[in-house]
Structure formats: C-alpha cells, structure tokens
Design a protein around this motif. Sequence first.
Motif, mmCIF file in Angstrom:
data_model
loop_
_atom_site.group_PDB
_atom_site.id
_atom_site.type_symbol
_atom_site.label_atom_id
_atom_site.label_comp_id
_atom_site.label_asym_id
_atom_site.label_seq_id
_atom_site.Cartn_x
_atom_site.Cartn_y
_atom_site.Cartn_z
ATOM 1 N N TRP A 186 1.025 -1.036 -0.163
ATOM 2 C CA TRP A 186 -0.125 -0.145 0.102
ATOM 3 C C TRP A 186 0.597 1.631 -0.038
ATOM 4 O O TRP A 186 0.625 1.971 -0.834
ATOM 5 N N ALA A 187 2.222 1.466 1.136
ATOM 6 C CA ALA A 187 2.739 2.351 0.996
ATOM 7 C C ALA A 187 3.300 3.034 0.237
ATOM 8 O O ALA A 187 3.180 3.995 -0.701
ATOM 9 N N GLU A 188 3.269 2.040 -1.635
ATOM 10 C CA GLU A 188 3.961 1.839 -2.487
ATOM 11 C C GLU A 188 3.462 2.639 -3.516
ATOM 12 O O GLU A 188 4.253 2.909 -4.542
ATOM 13 N N ARG A 189 2.357 2.742 -3.706
ATOM 14 C CA ARG A 189 1.462 3.429 -4.153
ATOM 15 C C ARG A 189 1.319 5.157 -3.922
ATOM 16 O O ARG A 189 1.180 5.697 -4.532
ATOM 17 N N ASP A 190 2.323 5.264 -3.468
ATOM 18 C CA ASP A 190 2.636 7.054 -2.960
ATOM 19 C C ASP A 190 3.919 7.220 -3.270
ATOM 20 O O ASP A 190 4.895 6.614 -2.538
ATOM 21 N N ARG A 191 3.791 7.469 -4.430
ATOM 22 C CA ARG A 191 5.359 7.225 -5.211
ATOM 23 C C ARG A 191 6.634 8.814 -4.257
ATOM 24 O O ARG A 191 7.561 8.424 -3.883
ATOM 25 N N ALA A 192 5.850 9.355 -3.281
ATOM 26 C CA ALA A 192 6.580 10.284 -2.628
ATOM 27 C C ALA A 192 7.058 10.196 -1.360
ATOM 28 O O ALA A 192 7.322 10.815 -0.548
ATOM 29 N N ALA A 193 6.771 8.513 -0.934
ATOM 30 C CA ALA A 193 6.877 8.213 0.164
ATOM 31 C C ALA A 193 8.397 7.248 -0.461
ATOM 32 O O ALA A 193 8.831 6.154 0.288
ATOM 33 N N GLU A 194 8.805 7.027 -1.304
ATOM 34 C CA GLU A 194 9.869 5.980 -2.062
ATOM 35 C C GLU A 194 11.465 6.191 -1.218
ATOM 36 O O GLU A 194 11.830 5.276 -0.195
ATOM 37 N N GLN A 195 11.575 7.101 -0.147
ATOM 38 C CA GLN A 195 12.959 7.901 0.307
ATOM 39 C C GLN A 195 12.435 7.136 1.682
ATOM 40 O O GLN A 195 13.798 6.662 2.791
ATOM 41 N N ARG A 196 11.257 6.806 2.157
ATOM 42 C CA ARG A 196 10.568 6.450 3.892
ATOM 43 C C ARG A 196 10.706 5.167 3.969
ATOM 44 O O ARG A 196 11.361 4.422 4.117
ATOM 45 N N ILE A 197 10.326 4.876 2.541
ATOM 46 C CA ILE A 197 10.330 2.942 2.142
ATOM 47 C C ILE A 197 11.025 2.873 2.021
ATOM 48 O O ILE A 197 11.988 1.559 3.366
ATOM 49 N N LEU A 198 12.013 3.516 1.505
ATOM 50 C CA LEU A 198 13.816 2.923 1.486
ATOM 51 C C LEU A 198 14.604 2.338 2.535
ATOM 52 O O LEU A 198 15.437 1.998 3.349
ATOM 53 N N MET A 199 14.201 4.023 3.953
ATOM 54 C CA MET A 199 15.198 3.679 5.079
ATOM 55 C C MET A 199 14.255 2.474 5.662
ATOM 56 O O MET A 199 15.278 1.851 6.845
ATOM 57 N N ALA A 200 12.944 2.647 5.548
ATOM 58 C CA ALA A 200 12.525 1.484 6.480
ATOM 59 C C ALA A 200 12.856 -0.136 6.593
ATOM 60 O O ALA A 200 13.472 -1.112 7.036
ATOM 61 N N LEU A 201 13.317 -0.149 5.020
ATOM 62 C CA LEU A 201 13.975 -1.223 4.015
ATOM 63 C C LEU A 201 15.253 -1.854 4.287
ATOM 64 O O LEU A 201 15.350 -2.799 4.670
ATOM 65 N N GLU A 202 16.442 -0.895 4.627
ATOM 66 C CA GLU A 202 17.368 -0.756 4.662
ATOM 67 C C GLU A 202 17.686 -1.778 6.320
ATOM 68 O O GLU A 202 18.217 -3.095 6.045
ATOM 69 N N PRO A 203 17.430 -2.223 6.883
ATOM 70 C CA PRO A 203 17.828 -3.681 7.727
ATOM 71 C C PRO A 203 17.164 -4.155 7.552
ATOM 72 O O PRO A 203 17.704 -5.330 8.651
ATOM 73 N N VAL A 204 15.988 -4.826 6.892
ATOM 74 C CA VAL A 204 15.588 -5.974 6.775
ATOM 75 C C VAL A 204 16.737 -6.616 5.446
ATOM 76 O O VAL A 204 16.379 -7.560 5.645
ATOM 77 N N ALA A 205 17.245 -5.432 4.440
ATOM 78 C CA ALA A 205 17.797 -5.566 3.827
ATOM 79 C C ALA A 205 19.404 -6.885 4.094
ATOM 80 O O ALA A 205 19.582 -7.417 3.879
ATOM 81 N N PHE A 206 19.791 -5.556 5.042
ATOM 82 C CA PHE A 206 20.503 -6.756 5.434
ATOM 83 C C PHE A 206 20.468 -7.059 6.571
ATOM 84 O O PHE A 206 21.863 -7.929 7.005
ATOM 85 N N ALA A 207 19.650 -7.737 7.072
ATOM 86 C CA ALA A 207 19.092 -9.022 7.833
ATOM 87 C C ALA A 207 19.195 -9.967 6.711
ATOM 88 O O ALA A 207 18.853 -11.494 7.324
ATOM 89 N N GLY A 208 19.270 -9.814 5.870
ATOM 90 C CA GLY A 208 18.758 -11.118 4.880
ATOM 91 C C GLY A 208 17.169 -11.250 4.960
ATOM 92 O O GLY A 208 16.823 -12.374 3.587
ATOM 93 N N ALA A 209 16.940 -10.784 4.771
ATOM 94 C CA ALA A 209 15.055 -10.762 4.752
ATOM 95 C C ALA A 209 14.491 -10.953 2.701
ATOM 96 O O ALA A 209 13.376 -11.181 2.789
ATOM 97 N N ILE A 210 14.794 -9.723 2.048
ATOM 98 C CA ILE A 210 14.826 -9.236 1.026
ATOM 99 C C ILE A 210 16.810 -9.537 0.004
ATOM 100 O O ILE A 210 17.330 -9.567 0.851
ATOM 101 N N ASP A 211 15.585 -9.630 -1.088
ATOM 102 C CA ASP A 211 17.136 -9.613 -1.855
ATOM 103 C C ASP A 211 17.941 -8.650 -1.835
ATOM 104 O O ASP A 211 17.305 -6.761 -2.175
ATOM 105 N N GLY A 212 19.173 -8.538 -1.629
ATOM 106 C CA GLY A 212 19.760 -7.390 -1.310
ATOM 107 C C GLY A 212 19.946 -7.070 -2.772
ATOM 108 O O GLY A 212 20.313 -5.219 -2.668
ATOM 109 N N SER A 213 20.168 -6.982 -3.650
ATOM 110 C CA SER A 213 20.242 -6.734 -5.099
ATOM 111 C C SER A 213 19.198 -6.399 -5.188
ATOM 112 O O SER A 213 19.384 -4.791 -6.108
ATOM 113 N N VAL A 214 18.228 -6.230 -5.348
ATOM 114 C CA VAL A 214 16.820 -5.566 -5.323
ATOM 115 C C VAL A 214 16.759 -4.299 -4.830
ATOM 116 O O VAL A 214 16.864 -3.638 -5.153
ATOM 117 N N TYR A 215 17.388 -4.831 -3.816
ATOM 118 C CA TYR A 215 17.026 -3.348 -2.683
ATOM 119 C C TYR A 215 18.573 -2.070 -2.969
ATOM 120 O O TYR A 215 17.956 -0.526 -3.074
#
Length: 247
Positions: A148-177
């Motif tokens: 849902w959050a991704e429907r707001d194009r202006a929220a991309e920076q906030r999304i990336l900040m929230a996903l950063e620890p998730v990516a470094f924990a290996g829970a999502i594809d690091g290359s995609v992030y």
Amino acid sequence: MVLTALALSLALQDAEPAMVPDGAPTDDAVIDETMLDGAEEELPPPPPTDAPTLIAQIDGQWAAYGELAAELAARRARERFFAELILPVIARDDLDDGAQGEILRETRDTSTLIEEANTQWAVAQLDPEQFPVLYLEQSRLARQILRWAERDRAAEQRILMALEPVAFAGAIDGSVYAQRVDVYLTGQNLAQLYGTQAFCIEGTLQPGPIDQAETLDERRTALGLAPMEEAWTDRLGAECEMQAEAD
C-alpha cells in the motif's frame, strides 16, 4: 479498461510482492557439500516443542501485532468491499446508455478516498525502527503495508529507510534493494550508494558518481553483491551511445 483495473486491484490484494527473501529454497535446490562446512556452528537452535514456550510465543505475537492485524484487515475489507459493490453493476450488459461511465465517475471520489486513506496509513507504519522488526516477525503483515505504501510515489525515501535493516538482515533480495536505492538517488541527481546503475559518460559505460566510494565494496558485500571491480568487469568502459540532450 476500468473494469479490468478494478478486477486486477482485487487480485493484487492477495498477490505476493516482487521482493522475496534472498536465496529462498526451491524444489530443485542442490546442496553443495562445501555449504555444510561449519554448519554445526551456524545452524539456529531447533524450534521449541514444549507447550508453555509455544503458548508464550503465541501470546507475545498477539499482544504485539493483534491490533495492527485487525486494523489492516478492516482497511483491506473496506477497499475490497467497495470494489465488489461496483464490479457486478458495471459488468451488467443491460445498463442504459452511458450508465456505466456515470456510475464510475460518481463513485470515483469514494474509491479514491478509501485508497488514499489506506495508503497514507501504510506510509505512517514505516517507522525505521519498528517496521524492520515487523517484517522479520510478521512478514505477511509487513508486505501488505509495504504494498500500500508503494502507491505513494513520494514515500520512496521513507520506504527505503524502513527496508534498509530488512535488506541487511537478508530478509529481502539485497541486489534488488541496492538497485532500488541507486535508482532513487540517481533520480534525485545524487551519487549512488551501491554502483548498480550504469551511465554513458563521454561515450563509455561508467557507474557515475558514488557516495562514500571508499567503503563501497563493504556495502555491496553486506547485501550479497560482488565487489565493484568484479561486477563491472564486462561493462566498465564499454562503448555506448550518449543520449542527445533535450532542447
């Protein structure tokens, strides 16, 4: 076309997002014997089997996420219910001339309000400290919020900040992030962080400016990417055609 979009919207409510855990097992996965080296030291403890521990875990998860799950379900139900009210009506073949368009026009405001309210609520859940915990403990809830959050194009920076620890924990594809971060940064005319984006500079392919270049390979390795020199072996300096600047 609108009917198709509404039907697709309903289908996407239950769809999985593009980001998946890196290295997720597949049916045809083959275990390399070298992967077993040191396995005893790295294997997590087995899951508990006793009732008291499992009950405590259930109670803890309910206390932590029960209200969030209820709120998400209610918002999801409103969005889905309104779409389901419209679909059978506009799909009828006995409507008066122009009735379908009029129905869609008159209900668009309500549909937009419901969707925007859910989108902004989802964006508000992207706390950089709390969201990673949610993603690691209740990924299904987190993925719906993220969708849902991704429907707001202006929220991309906030999304990336929230996903950063998730990516470094290996829970999502690091290359995609990493690519997503670099696309965002270069789109803001800023230096990229992971060197995933290529640019045609003076007729040759280059990664362009990189922020904190001295620690680039450390960041790439942490996300499972190959070192920069290795990753760019086949394309660094390759000839390319520069795009003409707009008048």
